[in-house]
Design an enzyme around this catalytic site. Structure first.
Site, PDB file in Angstrom:
ATOM      1  N   ASP A  58      -1.558 -17.955   3.950  1.00  0.00           N
ATOM      2  CA  ASP A  58      -2.699 -18.736   3.443  1.00  0.00           C
ATOM      3  C   ASP A  58      -3.160 -19.770   4.476  1.00  0.00           C
ATOM      4  OD1 ASP A  58      -0.139 -19.446   2.734  1.00  0.00           O
ATOM      5  OD2 ASP A  58      -0.623 -20.243   0.769  1.00  0.00           O
TER       6      ASP A  58
ATOM      7  N   LYS B   4       4.599 -14.535   4.080  1.00  0.00           N
ATOM      8  CA  LYS B   4       4.600 -15.420   2.908  1.00  0.00           C
ATOM      9  C   LYS B   4       6.050 -15.574   2.457  1.00  0.00           C
ATOM     10  CE  LYS B   4       2.478 -17.696  -0.427  1.00  0.00           C
ATOM     11  NZ  LYS B   4       1.599 -18.868  -0.231  1.00  0.00           N
TER      12      LYS B   4
ATOM     13  N   ASP C 246      -4.885  -6.284   6.251  1.00  0.00           N
ATOM     14  CA  ASP C 246      -6.157  -5.758   5.739  1.00  0.00           C
ATOM     15  C   ASP C 246      -7.119  -6.918   5.480  1.00  0.00           C
ATOM     16  OD1 ASP C 246      -8.081  -4.125   4.692  1.00  0.00           O
ATOM     17  OD2 ASP C 246      -7.028  -3.697   2.815  1.00  0.00           O
TER      18      ASP C 246
ATOM     19  N   TYR D  87       0.816  -1.220   0.000  1.00  0.00           N
ATOM     20  CA  TYR D  87       0.000   0.000   0.000  1.00  0.00           C
ATOM     21  C   TYR D  87       0.851   1.272   0.000  1.00  0.00           C
ATOM     22  CZ  TYR D  87      -3.947  -3.101   1.125  1.00  0.00           C
ATOM     23  OH  TYR D  87      -4.905  -4.090   1.108  1.00  0.00           O
TER      24      TYR D  87
ATOM     25  N   ASP E 246     -10.598  -8.361   7.863  1.00  0.00           N
ATOM     26  CA  ASP E 246     -11.985  -8.504   7.396  1.00  0.00           C
ATOM     27  C   ASP E 246     -12.461  -9.941   7.614  1.00  0.00           C
ATOM     28  OD1 ASP E 246     -11.969  -5.838   6.494  1.00  0.00           O
ATOM     29  OD2 ASP E 246     -13.195  -6.333   4.747  1.00  0.00           O
TER      30      ASP E 246
HETATM   31 MG    MG Z   1     -10.173  -3.280   4.527  1.00  0.00          MG
END
Ligand code: MG
Ligand code: NAI
Length: 335
Positions: A204, A171, A228, A125, A232
């Site tokens: 994962d 990862k 992020d 980001y 969620d």
């Molecule tokens: Mg989000």
């Protein structure tokens, strides 16, 4: 009495609806006489961009800087022009996202109590990249400085909250350059906290285990985009985005916001669940070291949930935002 200057950014969609609800709750705390707030309402987001061409005016950023803390609701398509620059320019490097199972909230497992600590200023980001007609590049930037400070933040949080384990999510089997730096930093910080269990998990596998055995997790620390996505997922575990608050914390400033967005599907109908925004306000009070007031807000929300009669549609009820806000304030007054 302590007075705080609080910058509020209601934004778009359900943003103003949930912000109004949270401000009412904070106003109700003022009646106790121990705390006071001066709210400064600031503009940002899609609506503002439509009117002026700018989604985040410099005054909004400056005003947040000058305040004791910021409350942010949600903005729509301009999220990357508003909340990302706020996080990066104010160096709010720690994104703290707790996910807890609450009473009477339909959820997958009822013993979830985890905190995701997400690096908030770099990674994918960082917005470094380029675009051609048929290709696109986003560069993943990971530095030792940012990795170390987020790892320190996660271990300090674990210590403060009496949590026994930190899981570093990565990862490294594929993204070895960037995750390599991140893991080295986590390991060195873990070595100075021998009393806290440290484990590493590939992202994962972590996504799967969060569903199968969320009770095995305590504090998760990870890079920006993994955090992020996993937060969620964790929100989904505990009954959806109406229930998950978050904090963006730096050394100088902090902004508190629900994890959810503008919910265009329900905006304007007065049925948004304001609890995530209120719990974000509770996190703000905790950061301001107003622990008693923070607990009062959380307890009032919990009591309304336990009672179960007043629920917004996302929790299976039919109450309006206003009704649930009044119910929470009624409880808060009693505490
Ligand atoms: Mg989000
Ligand atoms: P969203 O979080 O707005 O909504 C996802 C689903 O959850 C919807 O069905 C919505 O109705 C429900 N929901 C969310 N919050 C709720 C609440 N408080 N009460 C009841 N139901 C709630 O995510 P979506 O739909 O992916 O994004 C919508 C817009 O929000 C997009 O423009 C996106 O860019 C923006 N967004 C902004 C964020 C921010 O400002 N930090 C974060 C996430 C999305």
């Amino acid at each position: 009495m302590t007075r705080y200057k609080i910058a509020t950014i209601p934004g778009d969609g359900i943003g103003p609806e949930v912000m109004e609800a949270a401000v009412k709750v904070l106003r109700a705390l003022e009646d106790g006489g121990g705390i006071g707030f001066d709210f400064v309402r600031l503009e940002a987001g899609d609506g503002l961009k439509g009117r002026t061409g700018v989604a985040l005016p410099p005054e909004t950023l400056d005003e947040v800087k000058r305040s004791d803390a910021g409350l942010f609701a949600a903005v729509g398509e301009t999220a990357k022009e508003v909340i990302l620059p706020l996080r990066q320019r104010l160096d709010l490097y720690a994104n703290v996202r707790p996910a807890k199972a609450y009473p009477n909230v339909p959820c997958l497992k009822d013993d979830v109590d985890i905190v995701i600590v997400r690096e908030n200023t770099e990674g994918l980001y960082k917005m470094v990249g380029d675009r051609g007609p048929d290709w696109g590049i986003n560069v993943r930037v990971i530095t030792r400085r940012a990795s170390e400070r987020i790892a320190r933040f996660a271990f300090d949080l674990a210590e403060r909250e009496g949590r026994g384990k930190v899981t570093s999510v990565h990862k490294n089997n594929v993204l070895d350059k960037t995750c390599g730096v991140f893991l080295e930093a986590c390991r060195s910080v873990a070595a100075s906290h021998p009393q806290i269990e440290y484990e590493e998990m590939i992202v994962d596998a972590c996504a799967m285990k969060l569903i199968l055995a969320p009770e095995k997790f305590d504090v998760l620390v990870t890079t920006n985009m993994f955090g992020d996505i996993l937060s969620d997922e964790a929100a989904g575990l505990v009954g959806g985005l109406g229930m998950t608050p978050s904090a963006n914390i730096g050394d100088e400033n902090a902004i508190f916001e629900p994890v959810h967005g503008t919910a265009p599907d329900i905006a304007g109908r007065g049925i948004a669940n304001p609890m995530a925004m209120m719990l974000s306000a509770s996190m703000m009070l905790e950061w301001l070291r107003e622990d008693d007031e923070a607990k009062t807000v959380e307890r009032a929300v919990m009591r309304v949930l336990k009672d179960g009669r007043v629920r917004t549609p996302d929790l299976g009820g039919s109450a309006k935002t206003e009704e649930i806000t009044s119910a929470i304030i009624q409880e808060l007054i009693k505490i």
